[in-house]
Design an enzyme around this catalytic site. Structure first.
Site, PDB file in Angstrom:
ATOM      1  N   CYS A 121       1.057  -1.434   0.040  1.00  0.00           N
ATOM      2  CA  CYS A 121      -0.124   0.279  -0.107  1.00  0.00           C
ATOM      3  C   CYS A 121       1.003   1.573   0.075  1.00  0.00           C
ATOM      4  CB  CYS A 121      -1.091   0.084   1.363  1.00  0.00           C
ATOM      5  SG  CYS A 121      -1.601  -1.351   0.444  1.00  0.00           S
ATOM      6  N   HIS A 270      -3.860   7.752   1.717  1.00  0.00           N
ATOM      7  CA  HIS A 270      -4.483   5.623   0.799  1.00  0.00           C
ATOM      8  C   HIS A 270      -5.958   5.477   1.596  1.00  0.00           C
ATOM      9  CE1 HIS A 270      -3.835   1.737  -0.021  1.00  0.00           C
ATOM     10  NE2 HIS A 270      -3.904   1.156   1.678  1.00  0.00           N
ATOM     11  N   ASN A 300     -10.290  -1.036  -1.684  1.00  0.00           N
ATOM     12  CA  ASN A 300      -8.469  -0.601  -1.329  1.00  0.00           C
ATOM     13  C   ASN A 300      -7.876  -0.772  -3.200  1.00  0.00           C
ATOM     14  OD1 ASN A 300      -6.183  -0.861  -1.256  1.00  0.00           O
ATOM     15  ND2 ASN A 300      -6.302  -1.873   0.935  1.00  0.00           N
TER      16      ASN A 300
HETATM   17  O1  UT7 Z   1      -4.207  -1.219   2.588  1.00  0.00           O
HETATM   18  C1  UT7 Z   1      -3.490  -2.632   3.897  1.00  0.00           C
HETATM   19  C2  UT7 Z   1      -4.237  -2.158   5.176  1.00  0.00           C
HETATM   20  N1  UT7 Z   1      -5.174  -2.667   5.194  1.00  0.00           N
HETATM   21  C3  UT7 Z   1      -5.968  -1.536   6.416  1.00  0.00           C
HETATM   22  O2  UT7 Z   1      -4.991  -0.280   6.995  1.00  0.00           O
HETATM   23  C4  UT7 Z   1      -7.194  -2.497   6.815  1.00  0.00           C
HETATM   24  C5  UT7 Z   1      -7.485  -2.432   8.200  1.00  0.00           C
HETATM   25  N2  UT7 Z   1      -7.998  -3.191   8.758  1.00  0.00           N
HETATM   26  C6  UT7 Z   1     -10.061  -3.031   8.925  1.00  0.00           C
HETATM   27  O3  UT7 Z   1     -10.086  -2.343   7.830  1.00  0.00           O
HETATM   28  C7  UT7 Z   1     -10.754  -3.710   9.643  1.00  0.00           C
HETATM   29  O4  UT7 Z   1     -10.574  -4.014  10.509  1.00  0.00           O
HETATM   30  C8  UT7 Z   1     -11.349  -4.725   8.813  1.00  0.00           C
HETATM   31  C9  UT7 Z   1     -12.842  -4.061   8.239  1.00  0.00           C
HETATM   32  C10 UT7 Z   1     -10.924  -5.434   8.017  1.00  0.00           C
HETATM   33  C11 UT7 Z   1     -12.717  -5.520   9.591  1.00  0.00           C
HETATM   34  O5  UT7 Z   1     -13.083  -4.382  10.777  1.00  0.00           O
HETATM   35  P1  UT7 Z   1     -13.083  -4.968  12.328  1.00  0.00           P
HETATM   36  O6  UT7 Z   1     -14.237  -3.728  13.040  1.00  0.00           O
HETATM   37  O7  UT7 Z   1     -11.514  -4.929  12.809  1.00  0.00           O
HETATM   38  O8  UT7 Z   1     -13.932  -6.536  12.327  1.00  0.00           O
HETATM   39  P2  UT7 Z   1     -13.041  -7.885  12.803  1.00  0.00           P
HETATM   40  O9  UT7 Z   1     -11.895  -8.498  11.755  1.00  0.00           O
HETATM   41  O10 UT7 Z   1     -12.587  -8.051  14.330  1.00  0.00           O
HETATM   42  O11 UT7 Z   1     -14.248  -9.315  12.766  1.00  0.00           O
HETATM   43  C12 UT7 Z   1     -15.601  -8.526  13.386  1.00  0.00           C
HETATM   44  C13 UT7 Z   1     -16.406  -9.843  13.450  1.00  0.00           C
HETATM   45  C14 UT7 Z   1     -15.920 -10.736  12.814  1.00  0.00           C
HETATM   46  O12 UT7 Z   1     -17.171 -12.107  13.100  1.00  0.00           O
HETATM   47  P3  UT7 Z   1     -17.026 -12.316  15.173  1.00  0.00           P
HETATM   48  O13 UT7 Z   1     -15.870 -13.155  15.190  1.00  0.00           O
HETATM   49  O14 UT7 Z   1     -17.281 -11.179  15.942  1.00  0.00           O
HETATM   50  O15 UT7 Z   1     -18.393 -13.354  15.104  1.00  0.00           O
HETATM   51  C15 UT7 Z   1     -15.627 -11.287  12.072  1.00  0.00           C
HETATM   52  O16 UT7 Z   1     -15.693 -12.647  10.938  1.00  0.00           O
HETATM   53  O17 UT7 Z   1     -16.958  -9.350  11.538  1.00  0.00           O
HETATM   54  C16 UT7 Z   1     -17.179 -10.501  10.961  1.00  0.00           C
HETATM   55  N3  UT7 Z   1     -16.608 -10.105   9.622  1.00  0.00           N
HETATM   56  C17 UT7 Z   1     -17.444 -10.116   8.227  1.00  0.00           C
HETATM   57  N4  UT7 Z   1     -18.984 -10.324   8.676  1.00  0.00           N
HETATM   58  C18 UT7 Z   1     -19.253  -9.951   7.597  1.00  0.00           C
HETATM   59  C19 UT7 Z   1     -15.302 -10.001   8.762  1.00  0.00           C
HETATM   60  N5  UT7 Z   1     -15.295  -9.913   7.888  1.00  0.00           N
HETATM   61  C20 UT7 Z   1     -17.058  -9.395   7.343  1.00  0.00           C
HETATM   62  C21 UT7 Z   1     -17.518  -9.565   6.431  1.00  0.00           C
HETATM   63  N6  UT7 Z   1     -18.776  -9.258   6.372  1.00  0.00           N
HETATM   64  N7  UT7 Z   1     -16.632  -9.036   4.958  1.00  0.00           N
END
Ligand code: UT7
Length: 343
Positions: A121, A270, A300
Site C-alpha cells: 500500500c 491511502h 482498496n
Molecule cells: O491497505 C492495507 C492496510 N489494511 C488496512 O488498513 C485494514 C485495516 N483494518 C480494517 O480495516 C478492519 O480491521 C477490517 C475492516 C478489516 C475489519 O473490521 P473489524 O471491525 O476490525 O472487524 P473484525 O475483523 O474484528 O471482525 C468482526 C466480525 C467477525 O465476526 P465475529 O468473530 O465477531 O463473529 C468477523 O468474522 O466481523 C466478521 N466479518 C465480517 N462479517 C461480514 C469479517 N469480515 C466480514 C464481512 N462481512 N466481510
C-alpha cells in the site's frame, strides 16, 4: 539541481462494477452491504475480466499520464511500477509495461530501465520518492510512476476469506515525475518500515525456505494450501498501526518543511478504510473540504489508491496548480510513507 514535479496524471479502472450485494449474491459470501459500509466505507469495487492483468491496467493509466504531461512516450527515461499483484512471479510487470507502451519497438528504441517496487500500500510513495531522487539528481528528465493492481484474481472470494476479500479492488494510477526549474514540485518525502509485522498482513503463496518452495504431489504438481494461497490479515492491529504511522509520517514532513496543517490545501491519503481516514482527519483537525476519498467506489486498490485519487482530484478541479498537497500511506510490511508536493 532541478525540482521534480508531477507533470501529468492518469488512471484506469476496469469497467466491471462489483457491489457489496454482488459479493453476497454472485460469489455466495456471507456478508452484508451494511457490514462492509459501516466498517470500511466501501460500496463497490472494480474487478478486471479474466485475461486482463496488472501491466495492461498500468498501460491505460500510463497513456493518460503521458498525454496529460504533454510528452512523447520516448521522452520517458525510466519506469517505476508498484504492485503487489504483478502479472508473474518474475519478471516484474514494469518491463511488460515498457513493451506495451512501445518502448522496445523500432530502431530508435531506448530500452529504458524498468523497476518494480514491492511495497504494497505504500508502493506509490516509495516509487514517488525514488523517481524524485532520480529526477533531482539529473539522471532522468521524466520518470513514469505507476501503481497497478489486479487483486480480483488473488482474493479468496468465499466466506472464509471475507475479512480480506471485501476490501480490495482492481485499478491503476500513474503520473509523470518531471524535471523543472520552476519553484514547485515534491518538496519532501519520508518512508519507513517495520519488518516485525511482516506476517500481520501477508500473502505468502510459497515459502522459499522449503525444498521445493511449493510442495508437489506425486506427479510434481504444486499444492498450495489455502492458508498459504490467500492473504491473511490481523485487521485491528493493521488499523491501529496505520493511524499511528500515517500521523507520525505526516508530522515528519510537516516539520521538515516548517509547515502546519493549515498550510496544506489538499490531503490525499491511502484508501484502505474510510474509518482510518476519518480518524486521521479528526486527530489532525482536517476540514472535510480538504480531504478527498474514493474508497466508496473502488475499495482498496493498494499501490494504485493515491495515484487514482490524485488523477481524479485533478480532473474534478479539486487539485489545482499552486496547491500544497500532503500524502500519506500505510500497509503490509509494515511499510509507510508521506510526501509534501507544491502542485
Ligand atoms: O491497505 C492495507 C492496510 N489494511 C488496512 O488498513 C485494514 C485495516 N483494518 C480494517 O480495516 C478492519 O480491521 C477490517 C475492516 C478489516 C475489519 O473490521 P473489524 O471491525 O476490525 O472487524 P473484525 O475483523 O474484528 O471482525 C468482526 C466480525 C467477525 O465476526 P465475529 O468473530 O465477531 O463473529 C468477523 O468474522 O466481523 C466478521 N466479518 C465480517 N462479517 C461480514 C469479517 N469480515 C466480514 C464481512 N462481512 N466481510
Amino acid at each position: 539541481m532541478p525540482n521534480a514535479y508531477i507533470s501529468g496524471t492518469g488512471f484506469y479502472v476496469p469497467p466491471r462494477v462489483v457491489t457489496n450485494d454482488d459479493l453476497r449474491e454472485q460469489y455466495g459470501i456471507d456478508t452484508t452491504h451494511e457490514w462492509i459500509v459501516e466498517r470500511t466505507g466501501i460500496e463497490e469495487r472494480r474487478f478486471a475480466d479474466e485475461g486482463v492483468g496488472t501491466a495492461e491496467l498500468a498501460q491505460y493509466a500510463s497513456e493518460q499520464a503521458i498525454e496529460a504531461a504533454g510528452i512523447a512516450k520516448d521522452d520517458i527515461g525510466m519506469i517505476i511500477l508498484a504492485s503487489l499483484s504483478p502479472d508473474y512471479c518474475f519478471p516484474g510487470s514494469g518491463v511488460m509495461l515498457g513493451q506495451r507502451l512501445g518502448l522496445c519497438d523500432g530502431d530508435g528504441a531506448k530500452f529504458v530501465p524498468a523497476l518494480d517496487v514491492r511495497n504494497q500500500c505504500s508502493g506509490f510513495l516509495y516509487s514517488l520518492g525514488t523517481a524524485t531522487s532520480m529526477v533531482k539528481s539529473g539522471q532522468y528528465k521524466h520518470v513514469l510512476v505507476v501503481g497497478s493492481e489486479t487483486h480480483s484474481a488473488a482474493l479468496d472470494l468465499s466466506t472464509r476469506g471475507r475479512t480480506v476479500s471485501a476490501l480490495f479492488g482492481d485499478g491503476a494510477g500513474a503520473c509523470i515525475v518531471s524535471a523543472t526549474d520552476e519553484d514547485r514540485g515534491v518538496r519532501s518525502w519520508y518512508l519507513g518500515s517495520d519488518g516485525r509485522y511482516a506476517e500481520t498482513l501477508c500473502q505468502k503463496v510459497w515459502d522459499i525456505k522449503q525444498r521445493p518452495f511449493i510442495p508437489g504431489d506425486a506427479d510434481g504438481v504444486g499444492q498450495v494450501q489455502p492458508e498459504m494461497m490467500w492473504a491473511k490479515m490481523e485487521g485491528r492491529k493493521v488499523f491501529k498501526n496505520a493511524v499511528i504511522r500515517m500521523t507520525e509520517s505526516l508530522m515528519r514532513v510537516f516539520s521538515e518543511q516548517g509547515i502546519v496543517r493549515d498550510d496544506v490545501d489538499l490531503f490525499l491519503f491511502h484508501q484502505a478504510n474510510l474509518r482510518i481516514n476519518q480518524y486521521l482527519a479528526d486527530q489532525i483537525g482536517i476540514p472535510p473540504e480538504k480531504l478527498v476519498n474514493n474508497i466508496m467506489r473502488y475499495g482498496n486498490t493498494t499501490a494504485a489508491t493515491i495515484p487514482i485519487l490524485m488523477a481524479e482530484a485533478e480532473r474534478s478541479g479539486k487539485l489545482k496548480p499552486g496547491m500544497k498537497v500532503a500524502m500519506a500511506a500505510f500497509g503490509s510490511g509494515f511499510t509507510w510513507g508521506s510526501a509534501i508536493i507544491d502542485w
